[in-house]
Design a protein around this motif. Sequence first.
Motif, mmCIF file in Angstrom:
data_model
loop_
_atom_site.group_PDB
_atom_site.id
_atom_site.type_symbol
_atom_site.label_atom_id
_atom_site.label_comp_id
_atom_site.label_asym_id
_atom_site.label_seq_id
_atom_site.Cartn_x
_atom_site.Cartn_y
_atom_site.Cartn_z
ATOM 1 N N ALA A 166 79.158 71.224 30.686
ATOM 2 C CA ALA A 166 77.954 72.053 30.634
ATOM 3 C C ALA A 166 76.930 71.607 31.670
ATOM 4 O O ALA A 166 76.241 72.443 32.292
ATOM 5 C CB ALA A 166 77.341 71.998 29.234
ATOM 6 N N LEU A 167 76.823 70.317 31.907
ATOM 7 C CA LEU A 167 75.910 69.818 32.935
ATOM 8 C C LEU A 167 76.347 70.291 34.313
ATOM 9 O O LEU A 167 75.509 70.683 35.142
ATOM 10 C CB LEU A 167 75.850 68.287 32.878
ATOM 11 N N ALA A 168 77.648 70.253 34.578
ATOM 12 C CA ALA A 168 78.157 70.707 35.873
ATOM 13 C C ALA A 168 77.829 72.178 36.097
ATOM 14 O O ALA A 168 77.419 72.587 37.192
ATOM 15 C CB ALA A 168 79.663 70.474 35.961
ATOM 16 N N VAL A 169 78.001 72.996 35.075
ATOM 17 C CA VAL A 169 77.690 74.422 35.195
ATOM 18 C C VAL A 169 76.191 74.624 35.436
ATOM 19 O O VAL A 169 75.781 75.447 36.269
ATOM 20 C CB VAL A 169 78.149 75.178 33.934
ATOM 21 N N GLY A 170 75.356 73.862 34.728
ATOM 22 C CA GLY A 170 73.914 73.965 34.931
ATOM 23 C C GLY A 170 73.501 73.608 36.343
ATOM 24 O O GLY A 170 72.665 74.287 36.960
#
Length: 297
Positions: A166-170
């Motif tokens: 999720a951090l990578a997508v953000g």
Amino acid sequence: MTTVDPEISAQPRPPRRKAAGDPVKALLHRHRELCERAVDPLEIAAGLEAHGITDRTAARFRHRDVFSLAEELYARSPHEAVTTAAPTLVPAGPAAFRGFGYALLPGALACAAAAAGQAWAGAAAVAAVAATLVWPGRAAGGRFPYVAHLLAAAVAGWAVYRHGTALAVGLALAVVPGHLAAVAFAAGARARLDGSRALEDFADRARPLLPAAVALFTGAATAAAALAGASLPVAVPLALLLFLTRLLLRHGAHRAPVCAGLVLALVPVPAAALTAAAGLLVHAVLALARASAHARP
């Protein structure tokens, strides 16, 4: 018929003091390329500032400041006729659309991989985000030019490894607003550079641009992290750190402070990324208020 005393004719003539008579000539020769390709005197002033010439140095060349010295250098240099378009907030044209397309790729790739449940979604997003840092870079000279880019990739990869996809997508979703904010910041600074009459005048007019760009990007990065379901205290400082890295590299800042901030962000403590981003912000306020950071490459 007049005769000349051989003793008088044999005496050496005193050397001409060319340097004292024309102190600007040597400087003009040393910076000939800069002076000939400049489109206005402030372009030369920015280049001289980048080479460490200050108003105190200009006094040795019988000028009150760097801009006055640059005006003489510009007047004494040959120039080709150059037609410049009026500066716009967001440049248009094929290059601008191509850059915007590149900025869209990380978010699209990360969202598609995450939606498909692919295990490599986080790694792909990190690689795409790191690539967007390399693409607009201007600071490519010297030894190990891509150390900062590799460190940025390591920072993003380490954070994604610890906090999830999720951090990578953000981070990937924040690339587009980061691109737009960086382009708007560069265009605004360039417009102020073209409209200034002195380096101090430019610095005073350019300083508010960076806080505005940072505030704009921080809001967008917060929205991107919330949309991706990432932790805001983790995602937002990290995105801001990468955004400031992009700005500093794009505008030719020294890589040492950038690398130091990225190394600090690798420390496995919660406040590391926030502290690193704050340090880079202070450095950016000083470095990006200089006219030489916005001169045409």
